[in-house]
Scaffold this motif. Structure first.
Motif, PDB file in Angstrom:
ATOM      1  N   ALA A  57       0.800  -1.142   0.003  1.00 29.82           N
ATOM      2  CA  ALA A  57       0.011   0.080  -0.091  1.00 29.82           C
ATOM      3  C   ALA A  57       0.903   1.184  -0.019  1.00 29.82           C
ATOM      4  N   LEU A  58       2.017   1.165   0.881  1.00 31.10           N
ATOM      5  CA  LEU A  58       2.773   2.395   0.845  1.00 31.10           C
ATOM      6  C   LEU A  58       3.709   2.570  -0.294  1.00 31.10           C
ATOM      7  N   VAL A  59       4.320   1.640  -1.006  1.00 29.96           N
ATOM      8  CA  VAL A  59       5.160   1.714  -2.054  1.00 29.96           C
ATOM      9  C   VAL A  59       4.455   1.758  -3.336  1.00 29.96           C
ATOM     10  N   THR A  60       3.406   1.206  -3.433  1.00 27.59           N
ATOM     11  CA  THR A  60       2.832   1.138  -4.715  1.00 27.59           C
ATOM     12  C   THR A  60       1.913   2.524  -4.884  1.00 27.59           C
ATOM     13  N   MET A  61       1.364   2.855  -3.900  1.00 31.11           N
ATOM     14  CA  MET A  61       0.801   4.068  -4.090  1.00 31.11           C
ATOM     15  C   MET A  61       1.756   5.318  -4.118  1.00 31.11           C
ATOM     16  N   MET A  62       2.754   5.254  -3.556  1.00 33.17           N
ATOM     17  CA  MET A  62       4.127   6.280  -3.575  1.00 33.17           C
ATOM     18  C   MET A  62       4.476   6.342  -4.858  1.00 33.17           C
TER      19      MET A  62
ATOM     20  N   GLY B 141       4.210   9.987  -1.940  1.00 32.10           N
ATOM     21  CA  GLY B 141       4.165  10.015  -3.269  1.00 32.10           C
ATOM     22  C   GLY B 141       4.265  11.619  -3.687  1.00 32.10           C
ATOM     23  N   SER B 142       3.511  12.383  -2.941  1.00 32.04           N
ATOM     24  CA  SER B 142       3.367  13.958  -3.305  1.00 32.04           C
ATOM     25  C   SER B 142       4.720  14.676  -2.884  1.00 32.04           C
ATOM     26  N   LEU B 143       5.646  13.762  -2.355  1.00 29.85           N
ATOM     27  CA  LEU B 143       6.670  14.693  -1.912  1.00 29.85           C
ATOM     28  C   LEU B 143       8.095  14.753  -2.847  1.00 29.85           C
ATOM     29  N   PHE B 144       7.984  13.628  -3.963  1.00 30.93           N
ATOM     30  CA  PHE B 144       8.841  13.568  -4.973  1.00 30.93           C
ATOM     31  C   PHE B 144       8.263  13.706  -6.200  1.00 30.93           C
ATOM     32  N   ALA B 145       8.861  14.730  -6.869  1.00 30.99           N
ATOM     33  CA  ALA B 145       8.587  14.826  -8.357  1.00 30.99           C
ATOM     34  C   ALA B 145       9.251  14.087  -9.450  1.00 30.99           C
ATOM     35  N   ASN B 146      10.363  13.208  -9.012  1.00 26.33           N
ATOM     36  CA  ASN B 146      11.143  12.502  -9.837  1.00 26.33           C
ATOM     37  C   ASN B 146      10.946  11.099  -9.118  1.00 26.33           C
ATOM     38  N   PRO B 147      10.416  10.274 -10.164  1.00 25.99           N
ATOM     39  CA  PRO B 147      10.279   8.680  -9.481  1.00 25.99           C
ATOM     40  C   PRO B 147      11.868   8.156  -9.104  1.00 25.99           C
ATOM     41  N   ARG B 148      12.867   8.687  -9.701  1.00 28.75           N
ATOM     42  CA  ARG B 148      14.168   8.158  -9.460  1.00 28.75           C
ATOM     43  C   ARG B 148      14.611   8.456  -8.149  1.00 28.75           C
TER      44      ARG B 148
ATOM     45  N   VAL C 153      12.584   8.250  -5.451  1.00 31.68           N
ATOM     46  CA  VAL C 153      11.828   7.648  -4.376  1.00 31.68           C
ATOM     47  C   VAL C 153      12.559   6.682  -3.616  1.00 31.68           C
ATOM     48  N   GLY C 154      13.796   6.262  -4.062  1.00 33.90           N
ATOM     49  CA  GLY C 154      14.514   5.225  -3.375  1.00 33.90           C
ATOM     50  C   GLY C 154      15.007   5.789  -1.972  1.00 33.90           C
ATOM     51  N   VAL C 155      14.790   7.179  -1.836  1.00 33.21           N
ATOM     52  CA  VAL C 155      15.280   7.954  -0.666  1.00 33.21           C
ATOM     53  C   VAL C 155      14.620   7.380   0.387  1.00 33.21           C
ATOM     54  N   ILE C 156      13.465   7.071   0.167  1.00 35.11           N
ATOM     55  CA  ILE C 156      12.410   6.611   1.326  1.00 35.11           C
ATOM     56  C   ILE C 156      12.307   5.076   1.321  1.00 35.11           C
ATOM     57  N   MET C 157      12.819   4.295   0.331  1.00 28.02           N
ATOM     58  CA  MET C 157      12.573   3.047   0.332  1.00 28.02           C
ATOM     59  C   MET C 157      13.359   2.223   1.410  1.00 28.02           C
ATOM     60  N   LEU C 158      14.367   2.674   1.651  1.00 27.92           N
ATOM     61  CA  LEU C 158      15.233   1.889   2.526  1.00 27.92           C
ATOM     62  C   LEU C 158      14.693   1.947   3.803  1.00 27.92           C
ATOM     63  N   PRO C 159      14.261   3.322   4.512  1.00 26.17           N
ATOM     64  CA  PRO C 159      13.897   3.198   5.889  1.00 26.17           C
ATOM     65  C   PRO C 159      12.359   2.410   5.738  1.00 26.17           C
ATOM     66  N   ILE C 160      11.602   2.398   4.801  1.00 26.19           N
ATOM     67  CA  ILE C 160      10.379   1.740   4.945  1.00 26.19           C
ATOM     68  C   ILE C 160      10.628   0.323   5.084  1.00 26.19           C
ATOM     69  N   MET C 161      11.735  -0.233   4.124  1.00 23.03           N
ATOM     70  CA  MET C 161      12.196  -1.744   4.446  1.00 23.03           C
ATOM     71  C   MET C 161      12.776  -1.907   5.745  1.00 23.03           C
ATOM     72  N   GLY C 162      13.571  -0.985   6.363  1.00 26.45           N
ATOM     73  CA  GLY C 162      14.086  -1.065   7.591  1.00 26.45           C
ATOM     74  C   GLY C 162      12.749  -1.298   8.704  1.00 26.45           C
ATOM     75  N   LEU C 163      11.736  -0.283   8.284  1.00 28.11           N
ATOM     76  CA  LEU C 163      10.648  -0.551   9.466  1.00 28.11           C
ATOM     77  C   LEU C 163       9.793  -1.981   9.376  1.00 28.11           C
ATOM     78  N   VAL C 164       9.574  -2.244   8.119  1.00 26.51           N
ATOM     79  CA  VAL C 164       9.175  -3.502   8.072  1.00 26.51           C
ATOM     80  C   VAL C 164      10.049  -4.831   8.709  1.00 26.51           C
ATOM     81  N   ALA C 165      11.363  -4.610   8.716  1.00 23.89           N
ATOM     82  CA  ALA C 165      12.298  -5.524   9.252  1.00 23.89           C
ATOM     83  C   ALA C 165      12.005  -5.533  10.879  1.00 23.89           C
ATOM     84  N   THR C 166      11.798  -4.201  11.315  1.00 25.58           N
ATOM     85  CA  THR C 166      12.078  -3.979  12.938  1.00 25.58           C
ATOM     86  C   THR C 166      10.499  -4.112  13.397  1.00 25.58           C
ATOM     87  N   SER C 167       9.464  -4.701  12.675  1.00 30.09           N
ATOM     88  CA  SER C 167       8.186  -4.684  13.187  1.00 30.09           C
ATOM     89  C   SER C 167       7.656  -6.014  13.571  1.00 30.09           C
ATOM     90  N   GLY C 168       8.396  -6.930  13.893  1.00 31.75           N
ATOM     91  CA  GLY C 168       8.091  -8.156  14.102  1.00 31.75           C
ATOM     92  C   GLY C 168       7.661  -8.954  13.025  1.00 31.75           C
TER      93      GLY C 168
END
Length: 283
Positions: free
Chosen positions: A75-80, A165-172, A174-189
């Motif tokens: 939901a987060l990444v696809t929408m973004m 998604g509204s924060l980035f005008a350039n799709p390239r 988006v990777g800036v926020i991908m790593l934090p999201i993946m880290g959040l998933v890894a630390t959420s049990g």
């Protein structure tokens, strides 16, 4: 007819069409099957490992966790990604030019991303229940829990994806926020009980909807005795409802404001400038 209702109906219809089209697109089919196939392979090899302090399969415990984490991540990444790409190619500008077009556009994206997330979840769960033992809703109450956690979790995560998604005008970028999201998933049990993490990491995980979506899915699909390995020794349904509900309210209130501000900055010249920059990078 009410213009708002017309926009909502158009958005629902558009979202449904895009979901059906995703089932005929090779790249979308790859995105449906490959990550879920990888998760199923991992859980198959985890089937003989046990949850610390129990005789229950760690693979079975991981399946509903991955279901919840996958819904949140999708939901987060696809929408973004969708908003960022369609902002660059001018789709968002065309929606802005139509009366109530932004409302219809947003409804369509919600329907599309929610539908794609549910399809991916089905691809994971249906074979998963045959690969690992002990995963199944036990009665009407469990099915009801599964339903409200699923709906509330999507409502909590989809607006956040729109905000990001509204924060980035350039799709390239988006990777800036991908790593934090993946880290959040890894630390959420999701892949391992959060009770085995340091206390400070447990608090970080509980601050975001990913943990609560995973916990809610576990509460619906696992035996009641597995609650003993969770924080507080229970499924914490009230806390799950409160946390996901708070994120849902925050997202529903903030996302339209952010999207309207983003749309006001869109014009034909800005879209043309972004396309020119993209062509320069290709050349």
């Amino acid at each position: 007819m009410n213009p708002t209702l017309v926009a909502v109906r158009a958005g629902v219809a558009r979202g449904g069409i895009e979901v059906r089209q995703s089932l005929t697109n090779v790249q979308d089919l790859w995105n449906y099957f490959f990550p879920n196939f990888a998760f199923l392979v991992v859980m198959f090899f985890m089937r003989d490992a046990t949850v610390p302090g129990t005789n229950f399969s760690l693979g079975a415990r991981t399946l509903p966790s991955v279901l919840g984490g996958g819904l949140a991540f999708g939901a987060l990444v696809t929408m973004m990604m969708t908003l960022t790409v369609e902002r660059e190619d001018g789709t968002l500008l065309r929606a802005k030019a139509v009366p109530n077009g932004m409302l219809g556009y947003l409804v369509g994206k919600v329907v599309q991303v929610a539908g794609m997330s549910l399809i991916g979840s089905a691809i994971l769960v249906i074979p998963g229940v045959f690969l690992v033992d002990g995963v199944a809703p036990a009665g009407p109450e469990a099915w009801l829990t599964l339903l409200w956690v699923l709906v509330l979790g999507l409502v909590a995560c989809l607006p956040l994806g729109a905000i990001f998604g509204s924060l980035f005008a350039n799709p390239r970028n988006v990777g800036v926020i991908m790593l934090p999201i993946m880290g959040l998933v890894a630390t959420s049990g999701i892949f391992y009980p959060i009770t085995n993490f340091p206390v400070w990491l447990q608090w970080i995980g509980q601050a975001f909807p990913v943990y609560w979506l995973g916990l809610g899915m576990r509460s619906a699909l696992l035996p009641d005795e597995l609650a003993a390995v969770e924080l507080g020794g229970s499924w914490r349904h009230l806390e799950t409802f409160g946390a996901l509900g708070a994120w849902a309210v925050l997202g529903v209130v903030v996302a339209p404001i952010v999207l309207r501000r983003m749309a006001r900055r869109e014009s034909g010249s800005t879209v043309a400038a972004r396309k020119e920059k993209a062509l320069q990078r290709i050349n």
